[in-house]
Design an enzyme around this catalytic site. Structure first.
Site, PDB file in Angstrom:
ATOM      1  N   GLU A 167      57.839  55.749 -39.838  1.00 10.49           N
ATOM      2  CA  GLU A 167      58.245  55.275 -38.510  1.00 10.49           C
ATOM      3  C   GLU A 167      57.446  55.960 -37.395  1.00 10.49           C
ATOM      4  OE1 GLU A 167      62.247  56.279 -37.087  1.00 10.49           O
ATOM      5  OE2 GLU A 167      62.354  57.868 -38.587  1.00 10.49           O
ATOM      6  N   LYS A 180      44.864  60.762 -64.177  1.00  8.99           N
ATOM      7  CA  LYS A 180      44.906  61.737 -63.073  1.00  8.99           C
ATOM      8  C   LYS A 180      46.235  61.641 -62.328  1.00  8.99           C
ATOM      9  CE  LYS A 180      43.716  60.483 -59.075  1.00  8.99           C
ATOM     10  NZ  LYS A 180      42.857  59.848 -58.078  1.00  8.99           N
ATOM     11  N   TYR A 222      37.177  64.236 -53.288  1.00  7.81           N
ATOM     12  CA  TYR A 222      38.563  63.932 -53.666  1.00  7.81           C
ATOM     13  C   TYR A 222      38.889  64.384 -55.086  1.00  7.81           C
ATOM     14  CZ  TYR A 222      37.639  59.571 -56.338  1.00  7.81           C
ATOM     15  OH  TYR A 222      37.249  58.648 -57.283  1.00  7.81           O
ATOM     16  N   ILE A 223      37.925  64.288 -56.006  1.00  8.70           N
ATOM     17  CA  ILE A 223      38.228  64.671 -57.391  1.00  8.70           C
ATOM     18  C   ILE A 223      38.445  66.184 -57.490  1.00  8.70           C
ATOM     19  CG2 ILE A 223      37.297  64.744 -59.752  1.00  8.70           C
ATOM     20  CD1 ILE A 223      36.065  61.980 -59.250  1.00  8.70           C
ATOM     21  N   GLU A 229      41.853  67.035 -55.898  1.00 10.10           N
ATOM     22  CA  GLU A 229      42.999  66.574 -56.697  1.00 10.10           C
ATOM     23  C   GLU A 229      43.233  67.494 -57.895  1.00 10.10           C
ATOM     24  OE1 GLU A 229      42.876  61.839 -55.506  1.00 10.10           O
ATOM     25  OE2 GLU A 229      41.892  62.460 -57.337  1.00 10.10           O
ATOM     26  N   ALA A 278      25.379  48.598 -75.305  1.00  6.72           N
ATOM     27  CA  ALA A 278      24.569  47.419 -74.970  1.00  6.72           C
ATOM     28  C   ALA A 278      23.293  47.822 -74.236  1.00  6.72           C
ATOM     29  CB  ALA A 278      25.388  46.481 -74.097  1.00  6.72           C
ATOM     30  N   HIS A 288      64.487  54.034 -39.920  1.00  2.31           N
ATOM     31  CA  HIS A 288      64.856  55.430 -39.758  1.00  2.31           C
ATOM     32  C   HIS A 288      65.803  55.880 -40.858  1.00  2.31           C
ATOM     33  CE1 HIS A 288      65.496  59.062 -37.435  1.00  2.31           C
ATOM     34  NE2 HIS A 288      66.803  58.930 -37.628  1.00  2.31           N
ATOM     35  N   THR A 320      38.375  51.787 -57.769  1.00  3.86           N
ATOM     36  CA  THR A 320      38.821  50.723 -58.670  1.00  3.86           C
ATOM     37  C   THR A 320      39.080  49.391 -57.956  1.00  3.86           C
ATOM     38  OG1 THR A 320      39.578  52.058 -60.473  1.00  3.86           O
ATOM     39  CG2 THR A 320      40.867  50.076 -60.051  1.00  3.86           C
ATOM     40  N   CYS A 330      38.875  54.194 -64.932  1.00  4.71           N
ATOM     41  CA  CYS A 330      40.160  54.260 -64.226  1.00  4.71           C
ATOM     42  C   CYS A 330      41.315  54.492 -65.200  1.00  4.71           C
ATOM     43  CB  CYS A 330      40.361  52.977 -63.430  1.00  4.71           C
ATOM     44  SG  CYS A 330      41.954  52.884 -62.627  1.00  4.71           S
ATOM     45  N   GLU A 346      32.066  46.852 -74.800  1.00  6.42           N
ATOM     46  CA  GLU A 346      32.501  48.172 -74.345  1.00  6.42           C
ATOM     47  C   GLU A 346      32.122  49.208 -75.400  1.00  6.42           C
ATOM     48  OE1 GLU A 346      33.726  49.694 -71.579  1.00  6.42           O
ATOM     49  OE2 GLU A 346      33.640  51.487 -72.842  1.00  6.42           O
ATOM     50  N   CYS A 370      41.675  57.291 -62.465  1.00  5.92           N
ATOM     51  CA  CYS A 370      42.880  57.119 -61.634  1.00  5.92           C
ATOM     52  C   CYS A 370      44.197  57.314 -62.384  1.00  5.92           C
ATOM     53  CB  CYS A 370      42.924  55.712 -61.033  1.00  5.92           C
ATOM     54  SG  CYS A 370      41.350  54.889 -60.824  1.00  5.92           S
TER      55      CYS A 370
HETATM   56  C1  LIG Z   1      38.662  61.642 -62.165  1.00  4.23           C
HETATM   57  C2  LIG Z   1      38.566  60.323 -61.432  1.00  4.23           C
HETATM   58  C3  LIG Z   1      39.599  59.907 -60.635  1.00  4.23           C
HETATM   59  C4  LIG Z   1      39.521  58.682 -59.969  1.00  4.23           C
HETATM   60  N1  LIG Z   1      40.570  58.316 -59.178  1.00  4.23           N
HETATM   61  C5  LIG Z   1      40.521  57.136 -58.528  1.00  4.23           C
HETATM   62  C6  LIG Z   1      41.614  56.712 -57.735  1.00  4.23           C
HETATM   63  O1  LIG Z   1      42.621  57.420 -57.609  1.00  4.23           O
HETATM   64  N2  LIG Z   1      41.538  55.503 -57.124  1.00  4.23           N
HETATM   65  C7  LIG Z   1      40.436  54.703 -57.254  1.00  4.23           C
HETATM   66  O2  LIG Z   1      40.434  53.603 -56.692  1.00  4.23           O
HETATM   67  N3  LIG Z   1      39.375  55.094 -57.976  1.00  4.23           N
HETATM   68  C8  LIG Z   1      39.391  56.284 -58.623  1.00  4.23           C
HETATM   69  N4  LIG Z   1      38.329  56.664 -59.405  1.00  4.23           N
HETATM   70  C9  LIG Z   1      37.125  55.817 -59.426  1.00  4.23           C
HETATM   71  C10 LIG Z   1      37.286  54.618 -60.366  1.00  4.23           C
HETATM   72  O3  LIG Z   1      37.693  55.071 -61.640  1.00  4.23           O
HETATM   73  C11 LIG Z   1      35.952  53.873 -60.470  1.00  4.23           C
HETATM   74  O4  LIG Z   1      35.484  53.576 -59.182  1.00  4.23           O
HETATM   75  C12 LIG Z   1      36.107  52.579 -61.269  1.00  4.23           C
HETATM   76  O5  LIG Z   1      36.578  52.842 -62.559  1.00  4.23           O
HETATM   77  C13 LIG Z   1      34.761  51.859 -61.333  1.00  4.23           C
HETATM   78  O6  LIG Z   1      34.901  50.700 -62.108  1.00  4.23           O
HETATM   79  P1  LIG Z   1      33.627  50.073 -62.828  1.00  4.23           P
HETATM   80  O7  LIG Z   1      34.092  48.784 -63.421  1.00  4.23           O
HETATM   81  O8  LIG Z   1      32.465  50.061 -61.927  1.00  4.23           O
HETATM   82  O9  LIG Z   1      33.246  51.100 -63.991  1.00  4.23           O
HETATM   83  P2  LIG Z   1      34.100  51.820 -65.107  1.00  4.23           P
HETATM   84  O10 LIG Z   1      35.541  51.688 -64.917  1.00  4.23           O
HETATM   85  O11 LIG Z   1      33.527  53.190 -65.206  1.00  4.23           O
HETATM   86  O12 LIG Z   1      33.738  51.025 -66.428  1.00  4.23           O
HETATM   87  C14 LIG Z   1      32.454  51.013 -66.963  1.00  4.23           C
HETATM   88  C15 LIG Z   1      32.574  50.840 -68.465  1.00  4.23           C
HETATM   89  O13 LIG Z   1      31.291  50.504 -68.982  1.00  4.23           O
HETATM   90  C16 LIG Z   1      31.144  51.134 -70.240  1.00  4.23           C
HETATM   91  N5  LIG Z   1      29.703  51.207 -70.513  1.00  4.23           N
HETATM   92  C17 LIG Z   1      28.769  51.907 -69.817  1.00  4.23           C
HETATM   93  N6  LIG Z   1      27.557  51.678 -70.317  1.00  4.23           N
HETATM   94  C18 LIG Z   1      27.711  50.825 -71.365  1.00  4.23           C
HETATM   95  C19 LIG Z   1      26.798  50.253 -72.295  1.00  4.23           C
HETATM   96  N7  LIG Z   1      25.486  50.478 -72.254  1.00  4.23           N
HETATM   97  N8  LIG Z   1      27.307  49.444 -73.261  1.00  4.23           N
HETATM   98  C20 LIG Z   1      28.658  49.191 -73.331  1.00  4.23           C
HETATM   99  N9  LIG Z   1      29.547  49.717 -72.474  1.00  4.23           N
HETATM  100  C21 LIG Z   1      29.066  50.522 -71.499  1.00  4.23           C
HETATM  101  C22 LIG Z   1      31.807  52.473 -70.047  1.00  4.23           C
HETATM  102  O14 LIG Z   1      32.193  53.060 -71.285  1.00  4.23           O
HETATM  103  C23 LIG Z   1      33.005  52.109 -69.173  1.00  4.23           C
HETATM  104  O15 LIG Z   1      34.162  51.863 -69.942  1.00  4.23           O
HETATM  105  C24 LIG Z   1      38.378  57.867 -60.109  1.00  4.23           C
HETATM  106  C25 LIG Z   1      37.326  58.280 -60.924  1.00  4.23           C
HETATM  107  C26 LIG Z   1      37.416  59.488 -61.583  1.00  4.23           C
HETATM  108  C27 LIG Z   1      36.278  59.922 -62.471  1.00  4.23           C
END
Ligand SMILES: Cc1cc2nc3c(=O)[nH]c(=O)nc-3n(C[C@H](O)[C@H](O)[C@H](O)COP(=O)(O)OP(=O)(O)OC[C@H]3O[C@@H](n4cnc5c(N)ncnc54)[C@H](O)[C@@H]3O)c2cc1C
Length: 464
Positions: free
Chosen positions: A445, A49, A184-185, A188, A113, A440, A316, A41, A33, A46
Site C-alpha cells: 500500500e 535456488k 544477483y547470484i 542470493e 548436438a 491495509h 527465464t 532454471c 538435450e 531459479c
Molecule cells: C544460479 C542461478 C539462478 C538463477 N535464478 C534466476 C531467477 O531467479 N529468475 C530468472 O528469471 N532467471 C534466473 N536464472 C537465469 C535462468 O536460469 C536463465 O536465464 C534461463 O535458464 C535461460 O534459458 P535458456 O533457454 O536460454 O537456457 P537454459 O535454461 O540454460 O537451457 C539450455 C539447455 O541447453 C542444453 N545444451 C547446451 N548445449 C547443448 C548441446 N550442444 N546439445 C544439447 N543440449 C545442449 C543445456 O544442457 C541446457 O539444458 C538463474 C540462473 C542461475 C545459474
C-alpha cells in the site's frame, strides 16, 4: 535420416517453449538435450535456488517465532535431508517437462548436438543417455537455445573454486564459505548460506553490490548485507586460492587472507557456444554471443537463436517469451510481442530486492524526474525486533507524471514489483496510483500512498 520442420538445440526455458508452440502450430519438431530436461532454471538455477531461499527463510521464521509466543527449540539445519527433498522435486519437474513436450507432439533426443551445416545436426551420446546411438538430423529450421555457463576468473588456484552449478549437488554445507561476486547470484547464495548457519565472506570489486541496479537500492543493500551477518570485502579482488590442511585459503588484494571450506565464484555467465559447430555452419558471434536480429535470426537464414545464448536479458521469462515469439513468427504469426524493456528483476536476498523499469541514474539521462520514496520498519519485524528498513522508490517523469521505474527492498518485494511491472509497462501515471485505494495493512500500500516527491532531479544532473 530424420527430417524436421524445426529442430531445437537445448531443452531449457527458451527451447522447450519454442518447441512446444511450434509443434502446437502444426510443425514437425524435434528437440535435443544433453544434460537435464528443463535446463538451467529447473535444475541448477531459479527453482532449486528458490527452494534453498525457502530453506533459509524457514530458519528466520523459527528464530522470530518466540517473539510471537511460540515455544521452539532450533536444532540446526539438516543439509542432506533438504537435498533429498530438493532432488525429488527437481526430478518431478524433469518429468513434467518431458511430458509437456511429448504431449505437444515434439520428438525428444538426448545427446550433445553440433551443427554440421545450416540444416544438418549431428548428435553424439551424452551423460543423459550414454548408451544412445549417434544420429544425424536434417531440419528446415534450427533454433539454438543452448543457454549459458558460469564464468571462472583466471588466477592461481581458481580451479579450487566452485561455481553455482556445483552448489546444487554439494554433499555437505560448507561451514565457512567465501563468495566472489556481488551480482544477483552471489548475493542470493551469500544470504542462503548465512541463513543456513554458515560463516559467509562476500568479496567484490565495486564499492557497492549489484552493479546496474538503482544507486539508492545498492546503498541500502550494502547495509542489509551487514545486517544479515555477512562479512563484506568491497573494492577488493581475489589474488589466489591455496589448499590448506583444513580447507582453502583465499588471498585478497586488500592483504586479507580468508580461511574457508569453500570458495564460490559467482562472477557472471557466458553464452554456451563451445562445441556447437557455429563456425562450420557460418553462424556469426560477437563478444562470445550469437548475433541475432529482432526476429532472432542469425547470420545463417535457416538458423535462429534465443535465450541466454544471445546474451540480452538472461532471465527465464525472457527466454520463454523469445521462444514463444519465434515459434509463432515461424509457424503462425500473431503479431504478439512482449515489453522486454520493462522486464522486472529480483534478487532473492533476505530481505529481497526487486526492480522494474529505469533506475534513477538511467532515467535522468533523458528525463526531468520526480522521485518518491518511502522507508520504514515492516510491521512483521517489530515484535522480533529485527533491524533493517523496507525501502520503496518510484521514478516518475516530471512533465507527464508517467512512472518510469519502481524499486523496492523488503519482504515480498518480488511479488509486489511483479504487479507494479503491469503499471510501468502500461505507462500509468503517478496520478493513477494516487486514485487507487490502498489495501491495509500491507507493505504494497505504500506504493499508492506516497504523497509528495522526495526530490526533483533535472535531466542529467546529480541529486538536487
Ligand atoms: C544460479 C542461478 C539462478 C538463477 N535464478 C534466476 C531467477 O531467479 N529468475 C530468472 O528469471 N532467471 C534466473 N536464472 C537465469 C535462468 O536460469 C536463465 O536465464 C534461463 O535458464 C535461460 O534459458 P535458456 O533457454 O536460454 O537456457 P537454459 O535454461 O540454460 O537451457 C539450455 C539447455 O541447453 C542444453 N545444451 C547446451 N548445449 C547443448 C548441446 N550442444 N546439445 C544439447 N543440449 C545442449 C543445456 O544442457 C541446457 O539444458 C538463474 C540462473 C542461475 C545459474
Amino acid at each position: 535420416m530424420q527430417e524436421f520442420d524445426l529442430f531445437v538445440i537445448g531443452a531449457g526455458s527458451g527451447g522447450v517453449r519454442c518447441a512446444r508452440i511450434a509443434a502446437q502450430n502444426g510443425a514437425k519438431v524435434g528437440i535435443v538435450e544433453r544434460r537435464h530436461w528443463g535446463g538451467t532454471c529447473v535444475n541448477i538455477g531459479c527453482v532449486p535456488k528458490k527452494l534453498m531461499v525457502y530453506a533459509a527463510e524457514a530458519g528466520r521464521a523459527i528464530h522470530d517465532a518466540p517473539a510471537y509466543g511460540w515455544n521452539v527449540t532450533e536444532q540446526g539445519h539438516d543439509w542432506s535431508r533438504f537435498m533429498v527433498a530438493k532432488n525429488k522435486e527437481i526430478e518431478r519437474l524433469n518429468g513434467v517437462y518431458v511430458s509437456l513436450l511429448k504431449r505437444s507432439g515434439v520428438e525428444l533426443f538426448t545427446g550433445d548436438a553440433r551443427l554440421v551445416d545450416g540444416q544438418t545436426i549431428s548428435i553424439t551420446p551424452s551423460v543423459l543417455e550414454p548408451d544412445a546411438e549417434p544420429q544425424t538430423i536434417k531440419a528446415k529450421k534450427i533454433v539454438l537455445a543452448a543457454g549459458s555457463t558460469p564464468v571462472r576468473l583466471d588466477f592461481p588456484g581458481a580451479e579450487h573454486a566452485l561455481v553455482s552449478d556445483d552448489l546444487f549437488a554439494l554433499p555437505e554445507r560448507p561451514n565457512r564459505i567465501a563468495i566472489i561476486g556481488s551480482g544477483y547470484i552471489g548475493l542470493e547464495f551469500a544470504s542462503i548460506f548465512a541463513g543456513l548457519g554458515s560463516d559467509v565472506d562476500l568479496v567484490y570489486r565495486q564499492p557497492l553490490p549489484l552493479k546496474g541496479f538503482d544507486q539508492d537500492l545498492r546503498e541500502r543493500m550494502r547495509t542489509l548485507i551487514d545486517l544479515r551477518g555477512i562479512n563484506q570485502h568491497h573494492d577488493v579482488t581475489p589474488l589466489k586460492i591455496e589448499k590448506t590442511a583444513d580447507g582453502l585459503e583465499l588471498s585478497l588484494s586488500s592483504g586479507n587472507v580468508l580461511n574457508v571450506d569453500a570458495v564460490l565464484m559467482a562472477t557472471g555467465r557466458r553464452p554456451a557456444i563451445d562445441g556447437l559447430g557455429l563456425d562450420a555452419a557460418g553462424v556469426h558471434t560477437e563478444k562470445g554471443s550469437v548475433t541475432v536480429n529482432e526476429q532472432f535470426a542469425t547470420s545463417v537464414p535457416s538458423i535462429y537463436a534465443i535465450g541466454d545464448i544471445i546474451n540480452r536479458y538472461n532471465l527465464t521469462p525472457t527466454a520463454i517469451a523469445e521462444g514463444h515469439m519465434l515459434a509463432e513468427e515461424l509457424f503462425n504469426p500473431q503479431g504478439r510481442d512482449w515489453s522486454f524493456e520493462t522486464t522486472p528483476k529480483a534478487v532473492f536476498f533476505s530481505p529481497p530486492l526487486a526492480s522494474v523499469g529505469l533506475s534513477e541514474e538511467e532515467a535522468r539521462e533523458s528525463h526531468d524526474l520526480e522521485i518518491y520514496t518511502a522507508e520504514f520498519t515492516p510491521m512483521g519485524q517489530t515484535l522480533p525486533q529485527r533491524s533493517g528498513k523496507c525501502f520503496m522508490k518510484l521514478v516518475v517523469d516530471g512533465r507527464s507524471g508517467v512512472m518510469l521505474g519502481a524499486h523496492m527492498i523488503g519482504p515480498d518485494a518480488p511479488e509486489i514489483i511483479q504487479i507494479m511491472a503491469v503499471a510501468v509497462t502500461a505507462g500509468l501515471t503517478k496520478a493513477e496510483l494516487d486514485r487507487t485505494v490502498s489495501l491495509h495493512p500491507t507493505l504494497a500500500e505504500e506504493f499508492v500512498t506516497m504523497r509528495l516527491p522526495d526530490r526533483k532531479v533535472s535531466r542529467a544532473r546529480a541529486h538536487s
